[in-house]
Structures are given as structure tokens and as C-alpha cells.
Design a protein around this motif. Structure first.
Motif, short mmCIF file in Angstrom:
data_model
loop_
_atom_site.label_atom_id
_atom_site.label_comp_id
_atom_site.label_asym_id
_atom_site.label_seq_id
_atom_site.Cartn_x
_atom_site.Cartn_y
_atom_site.Cartn_z
N ARG A 27 0.85 -1.19 0.00
CA ARG A 27 0.00 0.00 0.00
C ARG A 27 0.89 1.23 0.00
O ARG A 27 1.91 1.29 0.68
CB ARG A 27 -0.91 -0.01 1.22
N LEU A 28 0.48 2.23 -0.77
CA LEU A 28 1.21 3.49 -0.85
C LEU A 28 0.30 4.62 -0.40
O LEU A 28 -0.88 4.65 -0.73
CB LEU A 28 1.69 3.77 -2.29
N VAL A 42 8.05 1.85 5.10
CA VAL A 42 9.17 2.64 4.58
C VAL A 42 8.64 4.04 4.29
O VAL A 42 7.64 4.20 3.58
CB VAL A 42 9.73 2.02 3.29
N LEU A 43 9.30 5.06 4.82
CA LEU A 43 8.89 6.45 4.62
C LEU A 43 9.91 7.17 3.77
O LEU A 43 11.06 7.33 4.16
CB LEU A 43 8.74 7.13 5.98
N PHE A 44 9.50 7.57 2.57
CA PHE A 44 10.39 8.24 1.62
C PHE A 44 10.31 9.75 1.78
O PHE A 44 9.22 10.33 1.84
CB PHE A 44 10.00 7.89 0.17
N LEU A 86 4.55 7.07 2.17
CA LEU A 86 4.66 5.93 3.07
C LEU A 86 4.36 4.69 2.25
O LEU A 86 3.26 4.55 1.69
CB LEU A 86 3.67 6.05 4.23
N ALA A 87 5.33 3.79 2.18
CA ALA A 87 5.14 2.51 1.48
C ALA A 87 5.08 1.40 2.52
O ALA A 87 6.04 1.18 3.26
CB ALA A 87 6.28 2.27 0.51
N GLU A 88 3.93 0.72 2.59
CA GLU A 88 3.78 -0.45 3.44
C GLU A 88 3.97 -1.67 2.54
O GLU A 88 3.15 -1.94 1.66
CB GLU A 88 2.41 -0.45 4.09
N ILE A 89 5.06 -2.38 2.74
CA ILE A 89 5.47 -3.41 1.80
C ILE A 89 5.92 -4.66 2.54
O ILE A 89 6.87 -4.61 3.31
CB ILE A 89 6.56 -2.88 0.84
N VAL A 106 15.49 1.58 -4.90
CA VAL A 106 14.72 0.36 -5.11
C VAL A 106 14.51 -0.30 -3.75
O VAL A 106 15.46 -0.46 -2.98
CB VAL A 106 15.48 -0.62 -6.04
N VAL A 107 13.27 -0.65 -3.45
CA VAL A 107 12.95 -1.39 -2.23
C VAL A 107 12.27 -2.69 -2.66
O VAL A 107 11.19 -2.67 -3.27
CB VAL A 107 12.04 -0.60 -1.29
#
Length: 399
Positions: A100-101, A118-120, A110-113, A241-242
Motif C-alpha cells: 500500500r502506498l 518505509v517512509l520516503f 509511506l510505502a507499506e510493503i 529500489v525497495v
């Protein structure tokens, strides 16, 4: 040897007068590592292809355009920007798909992966500036307070410009347990602001670090760095890249277009979603920021040349940093993506979405925008007049 020694009281005094927001210069082992980098030459980090980062063209013409009253009005919204109203409640539920982004404005995502957060490029400050009284001011409130965002496993910084590396935000996050993944040299700023060295992952291009089940890799970008009065180019810029066990995402940071995106895609892609900079572009700095058309092209390059995954436009809507109309990046991206059949998400600030689910597609900016031109749209050729139907037999002509 004459001159002021590096350790002289005068030099130390001058450093103490420097605003905290300017950060700190690399020294010691960090500086030695910078000098050993294959991307460092002639006293500065180098771009993968040549890039001019100072405005080109006529300064007089630039000033005329910048200060023209009507043009200045178009660079901001005509009414309050609509925010997503239930961000905190939505984020309290885990993503069903595992990815989810949440676009929080500008380049902050905020990327929930795969079970990690992960907070960019988090920027919660009111201005992207070293000063509280001057500099580009936020055009909309942050969608939710930083403390309400919840725990973050790793903060990823693309480079050290003020609209991507924000002193008050970093200081707030320094009081948590989060890790920071940053390009080489940027760690000097964070240590100066209170982040413990043990919580830093400082990477050169194509270096990786592991955070739980995630592998984070700093990849090339075409940009520049610097926060103080003297820009020594001793801090690197990067895209990221994540990759998790099930999903992969890409964040471009700030960059101009260059052919290396195809190499990044071949090495680390394809991606479930990309977050691509496509705002604050200008003909005065074409090498360091991308237009929406270039942003869509970049997404395709990263995906092997064909439409795939979801493109999330970033670096637009929150600050006035260029000459184009405020709503132009949204309109142009929509046109460019439709032309090639690429899926794009257009969330309001704070609106979470899952790339495999229904994408936010409402053109919300149109309701709060001044009228804008569409110079990127190619005029349609005039239609030829309809011909009369032809028959195998022309009975009238046989008479």
C-alpha cells in the motif's frame, strides 16, 4: 604554509555561526569514503550523464516570467487543496495485498510493503527552506501529524535539498527507533541533527542494505546536492529500489531523464509501483527535473518498455518550485499515460491505495485550479469530408 588552517579558532567560530539547517560537511572516514567512490571525481560527485544544474537561458526572461502577476497566480491553487479525511484510520488497517502506498504530498510517500513500513523523503515542515520566515511555503496542510503516522522501520532520503531532507522532521524522527537509509555523504547532516551513527545506512550507487525482509538499493539519478552557501557536491543524490519477498517499488527522488533507467529496470525490476518525479520542471533546468512525459517514459523504461504496474506521480502539488501552472503536472501526466495505456494513481494527499486494487483516479485538482493551457497536447488533424458511398454499378452514368 599560509592561510587559515582547517582547525583554526576562526574556522571553528564560523562553523558555529552556521544555521543548523545547513547541516554538516563530511569529515574523517566519511570524507575518505566519498573520495574513494567511483562516482566522485574532480572534487565532486558526478552525474551518470552530463547535467547542468544552474538555470540556463536568459535571466531577464526568467525574471519577467517569474514575476508576472497572472503567471504567479496560476502557480498556486485557486481554492484549498482537498485532503483525504481518514488517513489515520485507513493506515490502522494492514494492506490486504501486502503493498500500500500513501502519498503525503510532494515526494513524501509511506510505502507499506511485505510487513514493513518505509517512509520516503518525509517533509512535515511549513517551508522547504533553511529559514522559518522565507522560502517556498506549503500549499496544503500535512494530511496527518507525524506522530500519528505510527512506527516506521526505515526512512529513505533521496538527497539533501530542503524539499526532501527537512530538519524539523528528521529531529522528530531521531527520537524514534527508525533506521535511515541515505546516499553517501548525507549521513553527516543527520548525525549533526542527532541521529546516532548506528541507525544510519549510508550507500553509494548500486550498494544495498537489508532492513528486515527488505533489500534497499541506492540507484543512479541525474541531479545535484547542497544545502549551504557553498555547494561542494560532497553529498550524493539517488533513486531507490525497495524489494521485499513479494513486492518491489521504486522511488525516483529528483532526477532528469537519462538512459540509465532501462538499466535499473533490467537489474532490479519490474516494479509493482513506481513513484516518479514529474513536477517542478522547466526549460531553464531541463537536465535535473523531468516533465510528465519524461516521467511516464521513465516508468516504461523501468518496466522493460511496456506498460506494467502503477505510476504514482510525486514532486508536485505541495510547493511552488517552478514556473508551470500548479495543476499542469496532473493534467499532463493523465494525457501522457492514457496515450501509452499506463495505469496511474491520482490520490489526494493522504489517500492510501493498493496498486492491485481500485486506483484513485479522480481529477481532484480541477476543482481547485485556475484555468490552464495545455501546450503539450498535439492539435488533432482536421477530419476529411465524408465521401459519398461507392457502388459497384453507377446506373446514372449508364444512361
Amino acid at each position: 604554509m599560509t592561510g587559515v588552517d582547517a582547525d583554526s579558532p576562526l574556522r571553528a567560530r564560523l562553523r558555529s555561526l552556521r544555521p543548523a539547517a545547513f547541516g554538516a560537511d563530511a569529515t574523517g572516514q566519511r570524507l575518505e569514503r566519498i573520495r574513494r567512490s567511483p562516482n566522485f571525481a574532480d572534487g565532486a560527485f558526478q552525474n551518470p550523464v552530463g547535467a547542468r544544474h544552474r538555470p540556463s537561458g536568459s535571466t531577464v526572461e526568467f525574471a519577467k516570467t517569474y514575476f508576472r502577476k497572472e503567471a504567479r497566480k496560476r502557480r498556486g491553487p485557486a481554492a484549498p487543496i482537498p485532503l483525504h479525511a481518514t488517513t489515520a484510520a485507513d493506515l490502522a488497517r494492514p494492506p490486504e495485498s501486502g503493498l500500500r502506498l500513501t502519498w503525503l504530498g510532494h515526494s513524501s510517500v509511506l510505502a507499506e510493503i511485505d510487513g514493513h513500513r518505509v517512509l520516503f523523503d518525509p517533509v512535515w515542515g511549513e517551508r522547504c527552506s533553511p529559514f522559518a520566515f522565507a522560502g517556498p511555503k506549503r500549499l496544503h496542510p500535512v494530511p496527518l501529524p507525524l506522530a500519528s503516522l505510527g512506527p516506521v522501520d526505515v526512512v529513505v532520503i533521496s538527497h539533501d535539498h530542503y524539499d526532501h531532507l527537512d530538519l524539523p522532521t528528521v529531529r522528530a524522527l531521531a527520537g524514534t527507533d527508525t533506521l535511515f537509509a541515505v546516499p553517501l555523504g548525507v549521513g553527516a547532516h543527520l548525525e549533526h541533527w542527532g541521529v546516532a551513527p548506528s541507525r544510519l545506512r549510508e550507500l553509494d550507487w548500486n550498494e544495498s542494505t537489508q532492513v528486515g525482509d527488505l533489500r534497499l538499493t541506492a540507484t543512479p539519478a541525474r541531479h545535484f546536492c547542497g544545502r549551504g552557501l557553498r555547494n561542494q557536491q560532497h553529498t550524493l543524490w539517488a533513486s531507490w529500489v525497495v524489494a521485499g519477498p513479494e513486492h518491489r517499488v521504486y522511488h525516483s527522488g529528483d532526477t532528469g531523464y537519462f538512459p540509465g533507467f532501462r538499466d535499473i529496470g533490467a537489474e532490479y525490476g519490474p516494479f509493482d509501483a513506481t513513484m516518479i518525479q514529474l513536477g517542478a520542471y522547466s526549460e531553464y533546468w531541463p537536465d535535473i527535473h523531468m516533465t510528465p512525459a519524461e516521467g511516464v517514459r521513465t516508468h516504461l523504461d523501468l518496466q522493460g518498455g511496456t506498460p506494467h504496474g502503477v505510476l504514482l506521480p510525486i514532486h508536485w502539488g505541495s510547493f511552488n518550485l517552478a514556473l508551470h501552472a500548479w495543476a499542469e503536472p496532473g493534467e499532463w501526466t493523465k494525457d501522457a499515460a492514457e496515450e501509452v495505456g499506463q495505469a496511474v494513481a491520482f490520490p489526494r494527499p493522504g489517500e492510501p491505495f493498493e496498486p492491485v486494487g481500485k486506483l484513485p483516479a479522480d481529477t481532484w485538482w480541477r476543482g481547485v485550479s485556475h484555468p490552464i493551457a495545455h501546450p503539450w497536447r498535439r492539435p488533432q488533424p482536421p477530419k476529411a469530408p465524408a465521401e459519398a458511398p461507392k457502388h459497384d454499378l453507377d446506373l446514372a452514368g449508364d444512361r
